[in-house]
Scaffold this active site. Structure first.
Site, PDB file in Angstrom:
ATOM      1  N   LYS A 105     -10.751  -3.329  -4.349  1.00  0.00           N
ATOM      2  CA  LYS A 105     -11.537  -2.091  -4.500  1.00  0.00           C
ATOM      3  C   LYS A 105     -10.686  -0.978  -5.084  1.00  0.00           C
ATOM      4  O   LYS A 105     -11.189  -0.051  -5.697  1.00  0.00           O
ATOM      5  CB  LYS A 105     -12.001  -1.600  -3.125  1.00  0.00           C
ATOM      6  CG  LYS A 105     -13.045  -2.422  -2.474  1.00  0.00           C
ATOM      7  CD  LYS A 105     -13.280  -1.918  -1.040  1.00  0.00           C
ATOM      8  CE  LYS A 105     -13.616  -3.078  -0.133  1.00  0.00           C
ATOM      9  NZ  LYS A 105     -13.529  -2.811   1.282  1.00  0.00           N
ATOM     10  N   LYS A 147      -4.676  -9.561  -6.999  1.00  0.00           N
ATOM     11  CA  LYS A 147      -5.892  -9.751  -6.208  1.00  0.00           C
ATOM     12  C   LYS A 147      -7.036  -8.856  -6.692  1.00  0.00           C
ATOM     13  O   LYS A 147      -6.788  -7.706  -7.054  1.00  0.00           O
ATOM     14  CB  LYS A 147      -5.531  -9.391  -4.748  1.00  0.00           C
ATOM     15  CG  LYS A 147      -6.484  -9.869  -3.712  1.00  0.00           C
ATOM     16  CD  LYS A 147      -6.011  -9.471  -2.320  1.00  0.00           C
ATOM     17  CE  LYS A 147      -5.979  -7.974  -2.118  1.00  0.00           C
ATOM     18  NZ  LYS A 147      -5.750  -7.554  -0.736  1.00  0.00           N
ATOM     19  N   LYS A 150       0.831  -1.218   0.000  1.00  0.00           N
ATOM     20  CA  LYS A 150       0.000   0.000   0.000  1.00  0.00           C
ATOM     21  C   LYS A 150       0.855   1.254   0.000  1.00  0.00           C
ATOM     22  O   LYS A 150       0.488   2.265  -0.599  1.00  0.00           O
ATOM     23  CB  LYS A 150      -0.946   0.006   1.202  1.00  0.00           C
ATOM     24  CG  LYS A 150      -2.126  -0.906   1.030  1.00  0.00           C
ATOM     25  CD  LYS A 150      -3.254  -0.540   1.984  1.00  0.00           C
ATOM     26  CE  LYS A 150      -4.457  -1.436   1.773  1.00  0.00           C
ATOM     27  NZ  LYS A 150      -5.476  -1.282   2.810  1.00  0.00           N
TER      28      LYS A 150
HETATM   29  P1  TYM Z   1     -10.960  -5.458   3.457  1.00  0.00           P
HETATM   30  O1  TYM Z   1     -11.950  -4.366   3.618  1.00  0.00           O
HETATM   31  O2  TYM Z   1      -9.837  -5.262   2.495  1.00  0.00           O
HETATM   32  O3  TYM Z   1     -11.689  -6.794   3.039  1.00  0.00           O
HETATM   33  C1  TYM Z   1     -12.784  -7.321   3.780  1.00  0.00           C
HETATM   34  C2  TYM Z   1     -12.714  -8.846   3.759  1.00  0.00           C
HETATM   35  O4  TYM Z   1     -12.702  -9.317   2.408  1.00  0.00           O
HETATM   36  C3  TYM Z   1     -11.584 -10.171   2.198  1.00  0.00           C
HETATM   37  N1  TYM Z   1     -11.091  -9.963   0.830  1.00  0.00           N
HETATM   38  C4  TYM Z   1     -10.928 -10.949  -0.047  1.00  0.00           C
HETATM   39  N2  TYM Z   1     -11.127 -12.282   0.028  1.00  0.00           N
HETATM   40  C5  TYM Z   1     -10.873 -13.012  -1.078  1.00  0.00           C
HETATM   41  N3  TYM Z   1     -10.416 -12.480  -2.245  1.00  0.00           N
HETATM   42  C6  TYM Z   1     -10.192 -11.156  -2.369  1.00  0.00           C
HETATM   43  N4  TYM Z   1      -9.771 -10.631  -3.514  1.00  0.00           N
HETATM   44  C7  TYM Z   1     -10.450 -10.323  -1.231  1.00  0.00           C
HETATM   45  N5  TYM Z   1     -10.338  -8.985  -1.015  1.00  0.00           N
HETATM   46  C8  TYM Z   1     -10.734  -8.792   0.261  1.00  0.00           C
HETATM   47  C9  TYM Z   1     -10.549  -9.734   3.219  1.00  0.00           C
HETATM   48  O5  TYM Z   1      -9.635 -10.772   3.506  1.00  0.00           O
HETATM   49  C10 TYM Z   1     -11.415  -9.374   4.413  1.00  0.00           C
HETATM   50  O6  TYM Z   1     -11.709 -10.520   5.165  1.00  0.00           O
HETATM   51  N6  TYM Z   1      -7.987  -5.049   7.424  1.00  0.00           N
HETATM   52  C11 TYM Z   1      -9.233  -5.609   6.976  1.00  0.00           C
HETATM   53  C12 TYM Z   1     -10.433  -5.159   7.793  1.00  0.00           C
HETATM   54  C13 TYM Z   1     -10.299  -5.345   9.269  1.00  0.00           C
HETATM   55  C14 TYM Z   1     -10.399  -6.579   9.979  1.00  0.00           C
HETATM   56  C15 TYM Z   1     -10.233  -6.227  11.355  1.00  0.00           C
HETATM   57  C16 TYM Z   1     -10.591  -7.889   9.594  1.00  0.00           C
HETATM   58  C17 TYM Z   1     -10.090  -4.370  10.186  1.00  0.00           C
HETATM   59  N7  TYM Z   1     -10.059  -4.885  11.431  1.00  0.00           N
HETATM   60  C18 TYM Z   1     -10.248  -7.195  12.332  1.00  0.00           C
HETATM   61  C19 TYM Z   1     -10.624  -8.859  10.590  1.00  0.00           C
HETATM   62  C20 TYM Z   1     -10.448  -8.513  11.937  1.00  0.00           C
HETATM   63  C21 TYM Z   1      -9.453  -5.185   5.539  1.00  0.00           C
HETATM   64  O7  TYM Z   1      -8.900  -4.230   5.075  1.00  0.00           O
HETATM   65  O8  TYM Z   1     -10.375  -5.900   4.881  1.00  0.00           O
END
Ligand code: TYM
Length: 332
Positions: A197, A194, A111
């Protein structure tokens, strides 16, 4: 009862990767766990956000989660900034985690890119806040996609370091739950990156807000290779785009990659893509429709978040207060 926590960032539309990697599993887990689901707006501002867009996106993501099947009565759904325990515990963890641990985080490297000196301190400390999210509730399990695995390993390291520094058995060692056939959904235009968004091209992803004809078009145009589909998973090893589409198909019909390969053994992509589009539309269209209905009633969505935040505060406040006492803060 075991307790689940997980979060999603309100930084634009949710996509098929979020859905298959995480959100669909969140819905299923509600039957067996006490579940806390969070729209992580504190994490969102680790990179620049337009305030109005952030507000709108927070509401939209909450509506998507409800539309996908999160039950706001049995589970807790709220936005992170409204429960101050997250930020309070994150500060304590900033003082427990070591620079060396954060330096290993691949997501920060990706990032921050080349302009590392200009990345926010928040982006660097992002995994500490994630650990606080989970441990403020002493959650035992965290369902996520594959990309969050390293962050959750750090969460365990932080829990362990806190416990050992203060000589307590206070925070649990949380288990990640990474399951299904699509734990890492890739871009429709490049099977080695991957689905995300933040990709500048919308054609790389299927959004939960896409109408059926757009879903079909994106799948029709998804990158493939000239070979027919293989009859077994070994045949996918050097074919990232085929592997991605087969994985999506398998996940959508709750089948294994192996069975899906057997089903399409020798088929052309054109036939396979038609079936894949039908499947994706059948799964996503009802969610999109329900989400639009909910977005016409923003007061309802806001009331769900407000109620969720109140319940979340009730769970987190005593845990964080106890952590403060362990650390030696004079609490009143
Ligand atoms: P975020 O917002 O990027 O994504 C949310 C969830 O979607 C999953 N994900 C994917 N799974 C499969 N293939 C993909 N291409 C893909 N893109 C995203 C992510 O693994 C996630 O489960 N840091 C985290 C949010 C967060 C969080 C937490 C998660 C903040 N605090 C505590 C668990 C526990 C994030 O940015 O997810």
């Amino acid at each position: 009862m075991d307790r689940i926590f997980s979060g999603v960032q309100p930084t634009g539309n949710l996509h098929l990767g979020n859905y298959l990697g995480a959100i669909r599993n969140w819905v299923t887990l509600q039957a067996d766990y006490e579940c806390i689901y969070c729209v992580v707006d504190l994490h969102a501002i680790t990179v620049a956000q337009d305030p109005d867009e952030l507000r709108a996106s927070t509401r939209e993501v909450a509506a998507s989660l409800l539309a996908a099947g999160i039950d706001a009565k049995t589970s807790i759904l709220f936005n992170q900034s409204q429960v101050s325990a997250h930020a309070e515990l994150a500060w304590i963890f900033n003082c427990v985690a070591r620079l060396g641990w954060l330096n290993r985080m691949t997501q920060f490297k990706e990032k921050a890119g080349k302009n590392r000196e200009n990345a926010s301190v928040g982006l660097y400390a992002y995994p500490n806040l994630m650990a606080a999210d989970v441990l403020a509730y002493k959650a035992t399990h965290v369902p996520v996609g594959e990309d969050q695995k390293q962050h959750l390993e750090l969460c365990r390291d932080i829990a362990q370091a806190f416990n050992s520094q203060y000589g307590v058995e206070f925070f649990p060692l949380t288990e990640p739950l990474i399951f299904g056939e699509a734990t890492r959904v890739m871009s429709l235009r490049d099977g080695t990156s991957k689905m995300s968004k933040s990709d500048s091209s919308d054609n790389t992803r299927i959004n939960l807000t896409d109408p059926p004809d757009l879903i079909a078009k994106k799948i029709r145009r998804a990158k493939t290779d000239p070979e027919p589909l293989p009859g077994s998973p070994e045949g996918l090893e050097t074919r990232p785009e085929a592997a991605n589409l087969i994985g999506i198909f398998a996940a959508l019909c709750n089948d294994s990659v192996e069975d899906t390969c057997r089903r399409f053994d020798g088929a052309q992509f054109s036939k396979f893509k038609e079936e894949l589009a039908d499947l994706a539309i059948a799964e996503l269209a009802p969610i999109t429709t329900e989400m639009q209905r909910l977005m016409d009633d923003p007061a309802y969505v806001d009331s769900v978040l407000r109620d969720g935040a109140e319940r979340a505060r009730g769970l987190a406040a005593p845990i964080v207060q106890e952590a403060q006492e362990i650390v030696g803060f004079l609490t009143s």
